[in-house]
Scaffold this active site. Structure first.
Site, PDB file in Angstrom:
ATOM      1  N   ILE A  84       8.929   8.184   1.731  1.00 33.16           N
ATOM      2  CA  ILE A  84       7.979   9.299   1.561  1.00 33.16           C
ATOM      3  C   ILE A  84       6.732   8.732   0.901  1.00 33.16           C
ATOM      4  CG2 ILE A  84       9.129   9.994  -0.614  1.00 33.16           C
ATOM      5  CD1 ILE A  84       8.125  12.874  -0.069  1.00 33.16           C
ATOM      6  N   ALA A  85       5.571   9.143   1.376  1.00 42.64           N
ATOM      7  CA  ALA A  85       4.331   8.676   0.743  1.00 42.64           C
ATOM      8  C   ALA A  85       3.216   9.684   0.981  1.00 42.64           C
ATOM      9  CB  ALA A  85       3.912   7.315   1.309  1.00 42.64           C
ATOM     10  N   GLU A 118      17.122   6.018  -2.776  1.00 48.15           N
ATOM     11  CA  GLU A 118      16.948   4.855  -3.648  1.00 48.15           C
ATOM     12  C   GLU A 118      15.497   4.810  -4.056  1.00 48.15           C
ATOM     13  OE1 GLU A 118      18.005   2.202  -0.681  1.00 48.15           O
ATOM     14  OE2 GLU A 118      20.114   2.681  -0.861  1.00 48.15           O
ATOM     15  N   ASN A 123       9.224   3.241 -10.684  1.00 46.19           N
ATOM     16  CA  ASN A 123       8.405   4.210  -9.941  1.00 46.19           C
ATOM     17  C   ASN A 123       8.491   5.585 -10.597  1.00 46.19           C
ATOM     18  OD1 ASN A 123       6.984   5.722  -8.122  1.00 46.19           O
ATOM     19  ND2 ASN A 123       7.985   4.876  -6.299  1.00 46.19           N
ATOM     20  N   TYR A 130      11.493  13.572  -8.058  1.00 43.85           N
ATOM     21  CA  TYR A 130      12.878  13.811  -7.631  1.00 43.85           C
ATOM     22  C   TYR A 130      13.638  14.625  -8.686  1.00 43.85           C
ATOM     23  CZ  TYR A 130      11.848  10.254  -4.084  1.00 43.85           C
ATOM     24  OH  TYR A 130      11.301   9.551  -3.038  1.00 43.85           O
TER      25      TYR A 130
HETATM   26  C1  COA Z   1       5.581   9.575  -5.378  1.00 45.48           C
HETATM   27  C2  COA Z   1       4.536  10.271  -4.539  1.00 45.48           C
HETATM   28  C3  COA Z   1       5.095  10.503  -3.124  1.00 45.48           C
HETATM   29  C4  COA Z   1       4.226  11.645  -5.188  1.00 45.48           C
HETATM   30  O1  COA Z   1       3.305  12.325  -4.353  1.00 45.48           O
HETATM   31  P1  COA Z   1       2.359  13.483  -4.899  1.00 45.48           P
HETATM   32  O2  COA Z   1       1.930  14.327  -3.742  1.00 45.48           O
HETATM   33  O3  COA Z   1       1.300  12.910  -5.748  1.00 45.48           O
HETATM   34  O4  COA Z   1       3.366  14.298  -5.822  1.00 45.48           O
HETATM   35  P2  COA Z   1       3.284  15.861  -6.151  1.00 45.48           P
HETATM   36  O5  COA Z   1       1.860  16.239  -6.409  1.00 45.48           O
HETATM   37  O6  COA Z   1       4.014  16.631  -5.120  1.00 45.48           O
HETATM   38  O7  COA Z   1       4.085  15.889  -7.530  1.00 45.48           O
HETATM   39  C5  COA Z   1       5.140  16.799  -7.785  1.00 45.48           C
HETATM   40  C6  COA Z   1       5.663  16.522  -9.187  1.00 45.48           C
HETATM   41  O8  COA Z   1       6.172  15.181  -9.258  1.00 45.48           O
HETATM   42  C7  COA Z   1       5.834  14.596 -10.542  1.00 45.48           C
HETATM   43  N1  COA Z   1       4.806  13.559 -10.382  1.00 45.48           N
HETATM   44  C8  COA Z   1       4.156  13.201  -9.240  1.00 45.48           C
HETATM   45  N2  COA Z   1       3.296  12.185  -9.495  1.00 45.48           N
HETATM   46  C9  COA Z   1       3.424  11.906 -10.809  1.00 45.48           C
HETATM   47  C10 COA Z   1       2.790  10.955 -11.664  1.00 45.48           C
HETATM   48  N3  COA Z   1       1.847  10.100 -11.228  1.00 45.48           N
HETATM   49  N4  COA Z   1       3.171  10.919 -12.965  1.00 45.48           N
HETATM   50  C11 COA Z   1       4.119  11.775 -13.452  1.00 45.48           C
HETATM   51  N5  COA Z   1       4.728  12.713 -12.686  1.00 45.48           N
HETATM   52  C12 COA Z   1       4.390  12.764 -11.379  1.00 45.48           C
HETATM   53  C13 COA Z   1       5.255  15.746 -11.351  1.00 45.48           C
HETATM   54  O9  COA Z   1       6.340  16.444 -11.940  1.00 45.48           O
HETATM   55  C14 COA Z   1       4.606  16.578 -10.261  1.00 45.48           C
HETATM   56  O10 COA Z   1       4.388  17.913 -10.649  1.00 45.48           O
HETATM   57  P3  COA Z   1       3.064  18.273 -11.539  1.00 45.48           P
HETATM   58  O11 COA Z   1       1.883  17.735 -10.805  1.00 45.48           O
HETATM   59  O12 COA Z   1       3.107  19.783 -11.607  1.00 45.48           O
HETATM   60  O13 COA Z   1       3.249  17.617 -12.878  1.00 45.48           O
HETATM   61  C15 COA Z   1       3.200   9.476  -4.484  1.00 45.48           C
HETATM   62  O14 COA Z   1       2.850   9.088  -5.793  1.00 45.48           O
HETATM   63  C16 COA Z   1       3.267   8.249  -3.584  1.00 45.48           C
HETATM   64  O15 COA Z   1       3.007   8.340  -2.380  1.00 45.48           O
HETATM   65  N6  COA Z   1       3.601   7.099  -4.173  1.00 45.48           N
HETATM   66  C17 COA Z   1       3.683   5.828  -3.392  1.00 45.48           C
HETATM   67  C18 COA Z   1       4.872   5.839  -2.460  1.00 45.48           C
HETATM   68  C19 COA Z   1       6.175   6.049  -3.213  1.00 45.48           C
HETATM   69  O16 COA Z   1       6.382   5.510  -4.283  1.00 45.48           O
HETATM   70  N7  COA Z   1       7.079   6.847  -2.601  1.00 45.48           N
HETATM   71  C20 COA Z   1       8.390   7.095  -3.159  1.00 45.48           C
HETATM   72  C21 COA Z   1       9.366   6.074  -2.676  1.00 45.48           C
HETATM   73  S1  COA Z   1      10.980   6.325  -3.367  1.00 45.48           S
END
Ligand code: COA
Length: 169
Positions: A84-85, A118, A123, A130
Protein backbone atom coordinates in the site's frame (compact mmCIF):
# COMPACT_ATOMS: atom_id res chain seq x y z
CA UNK A 1 1.18 18.45 6.71
CA UNK A 2 -0.89 17.97 9.87
CA UNK A 3 -3.79 15.69 10.66
CA UNK A 4 -6.15 18.72 10.56
CA UNK A 5 -5.85 18.82 6.74
CA UNK A 6 -9.37 18.74 5.18
CA UNK A 7 -10.34 15.46 3.55
CA UNK A 8 -9.51 15.44 -0.16
CA UNK A 9 -12.28 13.89 -2.31
CA UNK A 10 -11.04 10.66 -3.84
CA UNK A 11 -12.47 7.91 -5.97
CA UNK A 12 -11.42 4.29 -5.42
CA UNK A 13 -11.56 1.82 -8.31
CA UNK A 14 -9.93 -1.40 -9.47
CA UNK A 15 -6.42 -1.01 -10.89
CA UNK A 16 -6.10 -1.58 -14.63
CA UNK A 17 -3.20 -2.06 -17.03
CA UNK A 18 -3.24 1.62 -18.09
CA UNK A 19 -2.49 2.57 -14.46
CA UNK A 20 0.83 0.71 -14.44
CA UNK A 21 3.16 3.65 -15.28
CA UNK A 22 1.64 5.77 -12.48
CA UNK A 23 1.55 2.82 -10.06
CA UNK A 24 5.22 1.99 -10.73
CA UNK A 25 6.25 5.65 -10.29
CA UNK A 26 4.33 5.75 -6.99
CA UNK A 27 5.95 2.50 -5.85
CA UNK A 28 9.42 3.87 -6.66
CA UNK A 29 8.68 7.09 -4.74
CA UNK A 30 7.52 5.09 -1.73
CA UNK A 31 9.78 2.07 -1.19
CA UNK A 32 13.50 1.39 -0.98
CA UNK A 33 12.82 -2.05 -2.54
CA UNK A 34 10.18 -1.26 -5.19
CA UNK A 35 8.39 -4.03 -7.04
CA UNK A 36 9.40 -4.54 -10.70
CA UNK A 37 6.76 -3.85 -13.36
CA UNK A 38 6.46 -7.61 -13.94
CA UNK A 39 5.17 -8.07 -10.37
CA UNK A 40 2.31 -5.63 -10.91
CA UNK A 41 1.50 -7.26 -14.27
CA UNK A 42 1.41 -10.64 -12.51
CA UNK A 43 -0.89 -9.32 -9.78
CA UNK A 44 -3.22 -7.74 -12.34
CA UNK A 45 -3.31 -10.42 -15.00
CA UNK A 46 -2.33 -13.77 -13.49
CA UNK A 47 -2.77 -13.98 -9.73
CA UNK A 48 -6.40 -14.90 -9.10
CA UNK A 49 -5.95 -14.29 -5.36
CA UNK A 50 -5.01 -10.66 -5.93
CA UNK A 51 -7.26 -7.60 -5.59
CA UNK A 52 -5.58 -4.39 -6.82
CA UNK A 53 -7.10 -0.96 -6.15
CA UNK A 54 -6.13 2.64 -6.85
CA UNK A 55 -7.33 5.98 -5.48
CA UNK A 56 -7.64 9.01 -7.72
CA UNK A 57 -8.30 12.61 -6.82
CA UNK A 58 -11.85 13.53 -7.66
CA UNK A 59 -12.34 17.27 -8.10
CA UNK A 60 -14.59 18.72 -10.84
CA UNK A 61 -12.06 21.30 -12.08
CA UNK A 62 -8.98 19.05 -12.54
CA UNK A 63 -8.18 15.80 -14.34
CA UNK A 64 -8.07 12.76 -12.04
CA UNK A 65 -4.60 11.99 -10.66
CA UNK A 66 -3.64 8.57 -9.32
CA UNK A 67 -2.49 9.18 -5.73
CA UNK A 68 -2.53 5.78 -4.03
CA UNK A 69 -2.61 2.04 -4.59
CA UNK A 70 -3.07 -1.18 -2.63
CA UNK A 71 -2.67 -4.86 -3.43
CA UNK A 72 -4.48 -7.42 -1.26
CA UNK A 73 -4.12 -11.19 -1.53
CA UNK A 74 -7.19 -13.19 -0.56
CA UNK A 75 -5.76 -16.41 0.83
CA UNK A 76 -8.62 -18.69 1.95
CA UNK A 77 -10.37 -16.53 4.59
CA UNK A 78 -7.49 -14.10 5.13
CA UNK A 79 -6.80 -10.70 3.50
CA UNK A 80 -3.04 -10.24 3.24
CA UNK A 81 -1.96 -6.63 2.63
CA UNK A 82 0.80 -7.12 0.02
CA UNK A 83 1.53 -3.42 -0.56
CA UNK A 84 0.00 0.00 0.00
CA UNK A 85 1.35 3.45 -0.80
CA UNK A 86 0.20 7.05 -1.08
CA UNK A 87 2.05 9.63 -3.18
CA UNK A 88 4.27 11.72 -0.85
CA UNK A 89 2.51 14.97 -1.80
CA UNK A 90 -0.87 13.54 -0.76
CA UNK A 91 -0.06 11.94 2.60
CA UNK A 92 -1.84 12.64 5.92
CA UNK A 93 -5.20 13.16 4.26
CA UNK A 94 -6.68 9.79 5.27
CA UNK A 95 -6.17 8.43 1.76
CA UNK A 96 -4.42 5.25 2.91
CA UNK A 97 -6.99 4.79 5.65
CA UNK A 98 -9.91 5.12 3.23
CA UNK A 99 -8.23 2.88 0.65
CA UNK A 100 -7.35 0.14 3.16
CA UNK A 101 -10.87 0.25 4.63
CA UNK A 102 -12.34 -0.06 1.13
CA UNK A 103 -10.08 -3.00 0.25
CA UNK A 104 -10.82 -4.80 3.55
CA UNK A 105 -14.57 -4.28 3.17
CA UNK A 106 -14.35 -5.80 -0.31
CA UNK A 107 -12.30 -8.68 1.13
CA UNK A 108 -14.87 -9.17 3.91
CA UNK A 109 -17.67 -9.44 1.34
CA UNK A 110 -15.55 -11.97 -0.58
CA UNK A 111 -15.19 -14.19 2.50
CA UNK A 112 -12.21 -12.84 4.45
CA UNK A 113 -12.61 -12.92 8.22
CA UNK A 114 -9.14 -11.68 9.26
CA UNK A 115 -6.22 -9.74 7.85
CA UNK A 116 -2.46 -10.08 8.03
CA UNK A 117 0.57 -8.03 6.95
CA UNK A 118 4.30 -7.44 7.31
CA UNK A 119 5.78 -4.01 7.95
CA UNK A 120 9.28 -2.67 8.62
CA UNK A 121 9.94 -2.19 12.32
CA UNK A 122 10.92 1.46 11.66
CA UNK A 123 7.88 2.32 9.54
CA UNK A 124 6.11 4.37 12.18
CA UNK A 125 3.50 6.00 9.86
CA UNK A 126 2.31 2.63 8.56
CA UNK A 127 2.33 0.95 11.99
CA UNK A 128 0.31 3.85 13.50
CA UNK A 129 -2.21 3.53 10.66
CA UNK A 130 -2.54 -0.24 11.06
CA UNK A 131 -3.04 0.16 14.83
CA UNK A 132 -5.91 2.53 14.09
CA UNK A 133 -7.62 -0.40 12.33
CA UNK A 134 -6.95 -2.68 15.30
CA UNK A 135 -3.99 -4.63 13.86
CA UNK A 136 -1.77 -6.10 16.62
CA UNK A 137 1.83 -7.24 16.50
CA UNK A 138 1.92 -11.05 16.51
CA UNK A 139 5.50 -11.84 15.52
CA UNK A 140 8.79 -10.70 14.04
CA UNK A 141 10.84 -11.89 11.06
CA UNK A 142 14.41 -11.03 11.99
CA UNK A 143 16.52 -9.18 9.37
CA UNK A 144 13.79 -9.74 6.78
CA UNK A 145 14.52 -6.79 4.46
CA UNK A 146 17.48 -7.27 2.13
CA UNK A 147 18.47 -3.61 1.70
CA UNK A 148 19.22 -2.79 5.36
CA UNK A 149 18.58 -5.99 7.31
CA UNK A 150 15.60 -4.43 9.10
CA UNK A 151 13.17 -6.69 10.98
CA UNK A 152 9.64 -7.25 9.66
CA UNK A 153 6.84 -6.97 12.19
CA UNK A 154 3.93 -9.34 11.55
CA UNK A 155 0.54 -7.83 12.37
CA UNK A 156 -2.91 -9.31 12.33
CA UNK A 157 -6.43 -8.01 12.53
CA UNK A 158 -8.71 -10.74 13.78
CA UNK A 159 -11.63 -10.66 13.26
CA UNK A 160 -12.44 -8.16 10.51
CA UNK A 161 -15.12 -5.94 12.06
CA UNK A 162 -17.34 -4.54 9.29
CA UNK A 163 -18.77 -1.75 11.45
CA UNK A 164 -15.31 -0.51 12.39
CA UNK A 165 -14.17 -0.66 8.76
CA UNK A 166 -17.20 1.33 7.61
CA UNK A 167 -16.29 4.03 10.17
CA UNK A 168 -12.73 4.23 8.80
CA UNK A 169 -13.80 4.58 5.17
C1 COA B 1 1.96 4.61 5.37
C2 COA B 1 1.23 5.44 4.34
C3 COA B 1 0.54 4.51 3.33
C4 COA B 1 0.14 6.27 5.08
O1 COA B 1 -0.59 6.99 4.10
P1 COA B 1 -1.41 8.31 4.45
O2 COA B 1 -2.46 8.51 3.40
O3 COA B 1 -0.48 9.43 4.69
O4 COA B 1 -2.08 7.90 5.83
P2 COA B 1 -3.47 8.46 6.40
O5 COA B 1 -3.55 9.94 6.15
O6 COA B 1 -4.59 7.63 5.90
O7 COA B 1 -3.25 8.21 7.96
C5 COA B 1 -4.20 7.56 8.77
C6 COA B 1 -3.63 7.49 10.18
O8 COA B 1 -2.41 6.73 10.19
C7 COA B 1 -1.46 7.34 11.10
N1 COA B 1 -0.37 7.97 10.35
C8 COA B 1 -0.24 8.09 9.00
N2 COA B 1 0.93 8.72 8.70
C9 COA B 1 1.53 8.98 9.88
C10 COA B 1 2.76 9.62 10.22
N3 COA B 1 3.59 10.13 9.29
N4 COA B 1 3.08 9.71 11.53
C11 COA B 1 2.26 9.22 12.50
N5 COA B 1 1.07 8.63 12.23
C12 COA B 1 0.72 8.50 10.93
C13 COA B 1 -2.25 8.42 11.82
O9 COA B 1 -2.92 7.80 12.91
C14 COA B 1 -3.24 8.83 10.75
O10 COA B 1 -4.38 9.48 11.28
P3 COA B 1 -4.28 11.07 11.63
O11 COA B 1 -3.79 11.77 10.41
O12 COA B 1 -5.71 11.42 12.00
O13 COA B 1 -3.32 11.21 12.78
C15 COA B 1 2.17 6.45 3.62
O14 COA B 1 2.94 7.12 4.59
C16 COA B 1 3.08 5.79 2.60
O15 COA B 1 2.71 5.64 1.43
N6 COA B 1 4.29 5.41 3.03
C17 COA B 1 5.27 4.77 2.12
C18 COA B 1 4.84 3.37 1.74
C19 COA B 1 4.65 2.49 2.97
O16 COA B 1 5.42 2.54 3.91
N7 COA B 1 3.59 1.65 2.92
C20 COA B 1 3.31 0.71 3.98
C21 COA B 1 4.00 -0.58 3.73
S1 COA B 1 3.71 -1.76 5.03
Amino acid sequence: MTSTQPTLPIQIRSMCREDLPAVIALDQHSFSLPWPESSYKYELEVNELSRCWVAETSTPDRPATLVAMIVIWLIVDEAHVATIAVHPEYRRQKIAQRLLAHALIDAYHTGAVRSFLEVRRGNEPAIRMYERFGYREVGVRKKYYQDNGEDAVLMDLDPLDLKRLLNLQ
